[in-house]
Design a protein around this motif. Structure first.
Motif, mmCIF file in Angstrom:
data_model
loop_
_atom_site.group_PDB
_atom_site.id
_atom_site.type_symbol
_atom_site.label_atom_id
_atom_site.label_comp_id
_atom_site.label_asym_id
_atom_site.label_seq_id
_atom_site.Cartn_x
_atom_site.Cartn_y
_atom_site.Cartn_z
ATOM 1 N N THR A 1 3.063 -7.711 -2.719
ATOM 2 C CA THR A 1 3.494 -7.315 -1.364
ATOM 3 C C THR A 1 2.518 -7.845 -0.324
ATOM 4 O O THR A 1 1.303 -7.624 -0.421
ATOM 5 N N PHE A 2 3.088 -8.532 0.670
ATOM 6 C CA PHE A 2 2.307 -9.171 1.729
ATOM 7 C C PHE A 2 1.969 -8.114 2.780
ATOM 8 O O PHE A 2 2.867 -7.462 3.324
ATOM 9 N N VAL A 3 0.688 -7.973 3.067
ATOM 10 C CA VAL A 3 0.260 -6.880 3.962
ATOM 11 C C VAL A 3 0.897 -6.969 5.352
ATOM 12 O O VAL A 3 1.160 -5.944 5.974
ATOM 13 N N LEU A 4 1.173 -8.191 5.827
ATOM 14 C CA LEU A 4 1.750 -8.299 7.182
ATOM 15 C C LEU A 4 3.210 -7.837 7.180
ATOM 16 O O LEU A 4 3.681 -7.243 8.150
ATOM 17 N N ASP A 5 3.927 -8.075 6.073
ATOM 18 C CA ASP A 5 5.296 -7.542 5.948
ATOM 19 C C ASP A 5 5.255 -6.012 5.878
ATOM 20 O O ASP A 5 6.067 -5.319 6.495
ATOM 21 N N LEU A 6 4.292 -5.508 5.113
ATOM 22 C CA LEU A 6 4.177 -4.051 4.981
ATOM 23 C C LEU A 6 3.833 -3.413 6.328
ATOM 24 O O LEU A 6 4.414 -2.380 6.700
ATOM 25 N N ALA A 7 2.927 -4.030 7.059
ATOM 26 C CA ALA A 7 2.523 -3.474 8.367
ATOM 27 C C ALA A 7 3.730 -3.384 9.308
ATOM 28 O O ALA A 7 3.904 -2.385 10.013
ATOM 29 N N GLN A 8 4.584 -4.416 9.309
ATOM 30 C CA GLN A 8 5.808 -4.393 10.141
ATOM 31 C C GLN A 8 6.746 -3.286 9.665
ATOM 32 O O GLN A 8 7.321 -2.554 10.477
ATOM 33 N N ALA A 9 6.904 -3.184 8.353
ATOM 34 C CA ALA A 9 7.834 -2.190 7.798
ATOM 35 C C ALA A 9 7.374 -0.769 8.114
ATOM 36 O O ALA A 9 8.191 0.122 8.379
ATOM 37 N N LEU A 10 6.063 -0.547 8.110
ATOM 38 C CA LEU A 10 5.530 0.788 8.409
ATOM 39 C C LEU A 10 5.837 1.171 9.855
ATOM 40 O O LEU A 10 6.153 2.326 10.154
ATOM 41 N N LEU A 11 5.757 0.184 10.729
ATOM 42 C CA LEU A 11 6.073 0.426 12.135
ATOM 43 C C LEU A 11 7.533 0.846 12.282
ATOM 44 O O LEU A 11 7.868 1.789 12.998
ATOM 45 N N ARG A 12 8.402 0.157 11.527
ATOM 46 C CA ARG A 12 9.840 0.454 11.631
ATOM 47 C C ARG A 12 10.210 1.802 11.024
ATOM 48 O O ARG A 12 11.218 2.400 11.397
ATOM 49 N N LEU A 13 9.359 2.284 10.105
ATOM 50 C CA LEU A 13 9.606 3.611 9.526
ATOM 51 C C LEU A 13 9.679 4.680 10.603
ATOM 52 O O LEU A 13 10.375 5.678 10.467
ATOM 53 N N LEU A 14 8.920 4.459 11.675
ATOM 54 C CA LEU A 14 8.815 5.476 12.739
ATOM 55 C C LEU A 14 10.026 5.481 13.667
ATOM 56 O O LEU A 14 10.086 6.284 14.589
ATOM 57 N N GLU A 15 11.003 4.558 13.410
ATOM 58 C CA GLU A 15 12.207 4.503 14.262
ATOM 59 C C GLU A 15 12.868 5.866 14.368
ATOM 60 O O GLU A 15 13.371 6.246 15.403
ATOM 61 N N TYR A 16 12.946 6.574 13.249
ATOM 62 C CA TYR A 16 13.465 7.945 13.287
ATOM 63 C C TYR A 16 12.757 8.800 12.238
ATOM 64 O O TYR A 16 12.224 8.273 11.268
ATOM 65 N N PRO A 17 12.748 10.118 12.473
ATOM 66 C CA PRO A 17 11.882 10.979 11.644
ATOM 67 C C PRO A 17 12.500 11.392 10.311
ATOM 68 O O PRO A 17 12.582 12.575 9.999
ATOM 69 N N ALA A 18 12.945 10.406 9.521
ATOM 70 C CA ALA A 18 13.470 10.721 8.190
ATOM 71 C C ALA A 18 12.273 10.801 7.237
ATOM 72 O O ALA A 18 12.007 9.876 6.461
ATOM 73 N N TYR A 19 11.559 11.917 7.335
ATOM 74 C CA TYR A 19 10.306 12.064 6.583
ATOM 75 C C TYR A 19 10.560 12.063 5.077
ATOM 76 O O TYR A 19 11.657 12.363 4.624
ATOM 77 N N GLY A 20 9.512 11.769 4.316
ATOM 78 C CA GLY A 20 9.615 11.829 2.860
ATOM 79 C C GLY A 20 8.946 10.659 2.174
ATOM 80 O O GLY A 20 8.042 10.029 2.712
ATOM 81 N N LEU A 21 9.443 10.401 0.968
ATOM 82 C CA LEU A 21 8.828 9.408 0.077
ATOM 83 C C LEU A 21 9.580 8.077 0.149
ATOM 84 O O LEU A 21 10.809 8.043 0.045
ATOM 85 N N TYR A 22 8.821 6.997 0.315
ATOM 86 C CA TYR A 22 9.414 5.654 0.403
ATOM 87 C C TYR A 22 8.662 4.678 -0.491
ATOM 88 O O TYR A 22 7.428 4.734 -0.555
ATOM 89 N N HIS A 23 9.399 3.787 -1.129
ATOM 90 C CA HIS A 23 8.788 2.610 -1.747
ATOM 91 C C HIS A 23 8.959 1.449 -0.771
ATOM 92 O O HIS A 23 10.070 1.237 -0.255
ATOM 93 N N ILE A 24 7.872 0.727 -0.499
ATOM 94 C CA ILE A 24 7.967 -0.471 0.352
ATOM 95 C C ILE A 24 7.158 -1.594 -0.306
ATOM 96 O O ILE A 24 5.918 -1.579 -0.314
ATOM 97 N N ALA A 25 7.901 -2.541 -0.878
ATOM 98 C CA ALA A 25 7.268 -3.702 -1.520
ATOM 99 C C ALA A 25 8.143 -4.907 -1.251
ATOM 100 O O ALA A 25 9.343 -4.761 -0.984
ATOM 101 N N ASN A 26 7.557 -6.091 -1.308
ATOM 102 C CA ASN A 26 8.392 -7.293 -1.251
ATOM 103 C C ASN A 26 9.301 -7.303 -2.484
ATOM 104 O O ASN A 26 8.980 -6.708 -3.518
ATOM 105 N N HIS A 27 10.442 -7.984 -2.352
ATOM 106 C CA HIS A 27 11.436 -7.967 -3.429
ATOM 107 C C HIS A 27 11.019 -8.873 -4.585
ATOM 108 O O HIS A 27 10.485 -9.959 -4.362
ATOM 109 N N GLY A 28 11.313 -8.398 -5.794
ATOM 110 C CA GLY A 28 11.070 -9.211 -6.981
ATOM 111 C C GLY A 28 9.993 -8.606 -7.858
ATOM 112 O O GLY A 28 9.117 -7.888 -7.379
ATOM 113 N N ALA A 29 10.109 -8.892 -9.157
ATOM 114 C CA ALA A 29 9.116 -8.440 -10.135
ATOM 115 C C ALA A 29 8.542 -9.674 -10.795
ATOM 116 O O ALA A 29 9.287 -10.562 -11.203
#
Ligand SMILES: NC(=O)c1ccc[n+]([C@@H]2O[C@H](COP(=O)([O-])OP(=O)(O)OC[C@H]3O[C@@H](n4cnc5c(N)ncnc54)[C@H](OP(=O)(O)O)[C@@H]3O)[C@@H](O)[C@H]2O)c1
Length: 288
Positions: free
Chosen positions: A184-212
């Protein structure tokens, strides 16, 4: 929005400072460890009540898995009890807490990517310390986002990508083990974390780049992107000096974001190409 960032000097912290710090309307405060030491609860409560942030982004941790295994007291003091204090301090001032957790809460035996609804079962002290921290965050601070991510890489810092590039530069053999997860690329994660705050759907999230991908396959991909022969990569059976066991396969699926229809992450290979370019390297874009 006033934001308190912990771990601002770390690999992810630097990306948060770059992405969040340039966001209009965001006032980012990232006190150094000397001012906010997670091992010192009074400092945590003092800093939070002095700064009075609306959001606390908690990216600080003892993230060195072998160091945690060698020193469980330190791991649980900083990663677990420190996080618990931060959660309580956030709750006291009504702040939203974003806590960064890890794929290492899983034991790696599932076979397919882990969702937020799979049962954790850590195999090392680091994983346990983060899982217990998740539990404190959930119970102490209702306004929380617990975000599990995996295998961070960045154009800076010490990690698999920079180590592999360094070895290629020096003409040393490169390779990797079969251990598999979701880089997972930290700059993608940083953007995604910002977007999490769009609305208060609190809880548990997985955020990783796609693929294994395994470390070995990742080394092959880095070689190919740098115009080298992927066959140069050596398949390693283990790494000497490692104290902590790791989960064999712990890729993450961003299932809750998928179900919400807002998974912003891209394939890890695209993110890797951008990372290598940001490191000043000429990259061959591979058709997957
Ligand atoms: N790296 C990965 O592959 C990965 C994967 C999944 C999840 N994570 C999680 O993602 C987060 C960021 O990881 P990272 O790789 O960016 O970590 P990192 O580069 O090792 O940085 C760790 C940060 O935590 C700070 N810190 C350590 N002990 C502290 C203490 N007692 N009090 C206050 N701050 C302290 C460090 O400050 P100093 O500079 O003062 O030491 C540094 O800023 C962590 O929560 C980690 O568990 C990481």
């Amino acid at each position: 929005m006033r934001v308190l960032l912990t771990g601002g000097t770390g690999m992810l912290g630097r990306a948060i400072r770059e992405v969040w710090g340039s966001q209009p309307g965001v006032e980012l405060l990232a006190p150094p460890r000397a001012e906010l030491d997670l091992a010192h609860p009074p400092q945590i409560f003092d800093a939070v009540s002095r700064i009075r942030p609306e959001v606390i982004l908690h990216a600080a941790a003892i993230a060195d898995v072998d160091r945690c295994e060698a020193n469980p007291d330190l791991a649980f003091r900083v990663n677990t009890v420190g996080t618990a204090c931060l959660a309580a301090a956030a709750q006291r001032i009504g702040a939203t807490l974003i806590f960064i957790s890890t794929d290492y809460v899983f034991d790696g035996t599932k076979g397919t990517p882990y969702t937020e609804f799979d049962r954790p079962n850590p195999v090392n002290v680091y994983g346990w310390s983060k899982l217990q921290a998740e539990e404190y965050v959930r119970t102490l601070c209702p306004r929380h986002f617990v975000v599990r991510t995996a295998w961070l890489f960045a154009p800076w810092g010490q990690h698999f990508v920079t180590h592999t590039v360094e070895r290629i530069r020096k003409g040393e053999p490169v390779g990797g083990i079969a251990q598999t997860s979701s880089p997972t690329f930290v700059l993608d994660l940083a953007q995604a974390l910002l977007r999490l705050l769009e609305y208060p759907a609190y809880g548990l999230y997985h955020i990783a780049n796609h693929g294994a991908v395994s470390r070995y396959e990742m080394a092959r991909t880095i070689l190919a992107m740098l115009g080298r022969d992927p066959e140069e990569a050596v398949r390693l059976s283990g790494i000497s000096g490692r104290r902590a066991p790791r989960p064999d396969r712990s890729p993450l699926r961003n299932y809750v974001l998928e179900l919400q229809g807002r998974d912003p992450m891209r394939p890890w290979t695209e993110a890797l190409a951008e990372c290598l370019e940001r490191m000043g390297l000429r990259v061959r874009h591979l058709s997957s």
